[in-house]
Design a protein around this motif. Structure first.
Motif, mmCIF file in Angstrom:
data_model
loop_
_atom_site.group_PDB
_atom_site.id
_atom_site.type_symbol
_atom_site.label_atom_id
_atom_site.label_comp_id
_atom_site.label_asym_id
_atom_site.label_seq_id
_atom_site.Cartn_x
_atom_site.Cartn_y
_atom_site.Cartn_z
ATOM 1 N N TYR A 71 -14.296 10.154 1.843
ATOM 2 C CA TYR A 71 -14.245 9.627 0.465
ATOM 3 C C TYR A 71 -15.640 9.161 0.051
ATOM 4 C CZ TYR A 71 -12.886 6.494 -3.394
ATOM 5 O OH TYR A 71 -12.785 5.853 -4.607
ATOM 6 N N CYS A 105 -12.391 16.880 -12.315
ATOM 7 C CA CYS A 105 -12.268 15.461 -11.954
ATOM 8 C C CYS A 105 -11.295 14.749 -12.881
ATOM 9 C CB CYS A 105 -13.636 14.781 -12.003
ATOM 10 S SG CYS A 105 -14.730 15.254 -10.636
ATOM 11 N N PHE A 108 -7.880 15.658 -11.797
ATOM 12 C CA PHE A 108 -7.530 14.972 -10.550
ATOM 13 C C PHE A 108 -7.085 13.538 -10.833
ATOM 14 C CE2 PHE A 108 -8.071 12.708 -6.629
ATOM 15 C CZ PHE A 108 -7.755 13.626 -5.648
ATOM 16 N N ASN A 109 -7.801 12.863 -11.714
ATOM 17 C CA ASN A 109 -7.471 11.469 -12.023
ATOM 18 C C ASN A 109 -6.182 11.328 -12.825
ATOM 19 O OD1 ASN A 109 -9.403 9.738 -10.786
ATOM 20 N ND2 ASN A 109 -10.954 10.541 -12.175
ATOM 21 N N LYS A 113 -3.687 12.838 -8.308
ATOM 22 C CA LYS A 113 -3.754 11.765 -7.309
ATOM 23 C C LYS A 113 -2.692 11.903 -6.235
ATOM 24 C CE LYS A 113 -5.734 8.421 -10.549
ATOM 25 N NZ LYS A 113 -5.496 7.173 -11.321
ATOM 26 N N VAL A 116 -3.176 13.619 -2.804
ATOM 27 C CA VAL A 116 -3.730 12.928 -1.641
ATOM 28 C C VAL A 116 -2.621 12.629 -0.641
ATOM 29 C CG1 VAL A 116 -4.851 10.804 -0.832
ATOM 30 C CG2 VAL A 116 -5.644 11.909 -2.928
ATOM 31 N N SER A 130 -9.990 14.230 0.794
ATOM 32 C CA SER A 130 -10.666 12.951 0.585
ATOM 33 C C SER A 130 -11.960 13.119 -0.204
ATOM 34 C CB SER A 130 -10.974 12.289 1.931
ATOM 35 O OG SER A 130 -9.795 12.099 2.680
ATOM 36 N N ALA A 133 -11.347 13.356 -3.966
ATOM 37 C CA ALA A 133 -10.885 12.029 -4.388
ATOM 38 C C ALA A 133 -12.078 11.109 -4.620
ATOM 39 C CB ALA A 133 -9.958 11.432 -3.334
ATOM 40 N N MET A 138 -11.607 8.208 -7.628
ATOM 41 C CA MET A 138 -10.229 7.710 -7.580
ATOM 42 C C MET A 138 -10.240 6.256 -7.126
ATOM 43 S SD MET A 138 -7.162 9.251 -5.205
ATOM 44 C CE MET A 138 -5.549 8.501 -5.136
ATOM 45 N N ARG A 139 -9.378 5.437 -7.673
ATOM 46 C CA ARG A 139 -9.290 4.033 -7.288
ATOM 47 C C ARG A 139 -9.170 3.920 -5.770
ATOM 48 N NH1 ARG A 139 -4.356 1.532 -10.038
ATOM 49 N NH2 ARG A 139 -4.437 0.328 -8.099
ATOM 50 N N LEU A 142 -5.790 2.678 -4.258
ATOM 51 C CA LEU A 142 -4.740 3.683 -4.361
ATOM 52 C C LEU A 142 -4.978 4.805 -3.355
ATOM 53 C CD1 LEU A 142 -2.222 4.773 -5.780
ATOM 54 C CD2 LEU A 142 -3.721 5.824 -7.497
ATOM 55 N N PHE A 143 -6.229 5.190 -3.202
ATOM 56 C CA PHE A 143 -6.578 6.230 -2.228
ATOM 57 C C PHE A 143 -6.177 5.809 -0.818
ATOM 58 C CE2 PHE A 143 -9.685 7.598 0.988
ATOM 59 C CZ PHE A 143 -9.479 8.973 0.961
#
Length: 214
Positions: A71, A105, A108-109, A113, A116, A130, A133, A138-139, A142-143
């Protein structure tokens, strides 16, 4: 490869499992299937001090640590840097634009999500997910939550299978190898289909733009 993995696990126990799973998440060619199923087998001897839940917990911790490292690599690469690379000759050669990265991106957001979570149970991409993400920023909390949950599911299945198989744990590995091969084929077909769609989409848009100019 099997021999040195088993040697490390026999020598260092849970610490060895943690280190191997951490490395496996960073270098996917190292097979987590061997580590987890043999880890399950290690719990079966009557005099074993290693428990099933001990293996599951340390392997999940190792998975999360490895995923966080990737990440971080995604954060360092960032959409901006990748976009700058694609804005040059490489992008023209591959047929990608800087905007394509930002669109990916954004997708993905907004919608990606949950991948993941699911990808943590899919060989090969379970580690690589990862990186996008991180690129999509990504937060982090949350990840970590989704990575932990997905890794826990994957680990608990293989550890219990290894414990149930006992001395025949390698048969479980053979079964997961088939699963991995099928996954590679499916991913290859999907990647090819997406590439063909993208080329046709860009060609159609280019034709439409030229017609509108004329």
């Amino acid at each position: 490869m099997y021999e040195w993995i088993i040697e490390i696990m026999n020598k260092f126990g849970l610490l060895g499992i943690f280190l191997l799973i951490t490395i496996e998440n960073i270098f996917p060619p190292i097979p987590s299937e061997v580590i987890l199923t043999f880890g399950g087998f290690m719990t079966t001897p009557v005099d074993s001090t290693i428990t099933i839940w001990g293996v599951i917990i340390v392997s999940t911790l190792g998975s999360v640590v490895g995923a966080i490292i990737l990440y971080g690599i995604g954060l360092l690469l960032s959409a901006e840097r990748l976009g700058a690379i694609l804005d040059g000759k490489i992008g023209k050669l591959l047929g990608f634009k800087k905007d394509d990265v930002f669109k990916a991106c954004d997708w993905f957001n907004k919608k990606g999500k949950i991948t993941v979570l699911f990808c943590r149970c899919v060989p090969i991409v379970r580690s690589l997910i990862s990186i996008p993400a991180g690129m999509a920023k990504m937060r982090f909390d949350l990840f970590v939550i989704l990575t932990t949950l997905g890794s826990f599911i994957w680990n608990i299945i293989l550890v219990y299978l290894g414990a149930a198989a006992g001395a025949s744990w390698e048969k479980i590995v053979e079964g997961t190898d088939v699963y991995k091969t099928i996954t590679v084929i499916v991913l290859g077909v999907i990647a090819l289909a997406v590439l063909i769609w993208y080329i046709l989409y860009r060609k159609k848009n280019s034709t439409t733009n030229n017609d509108s100019k004329n």
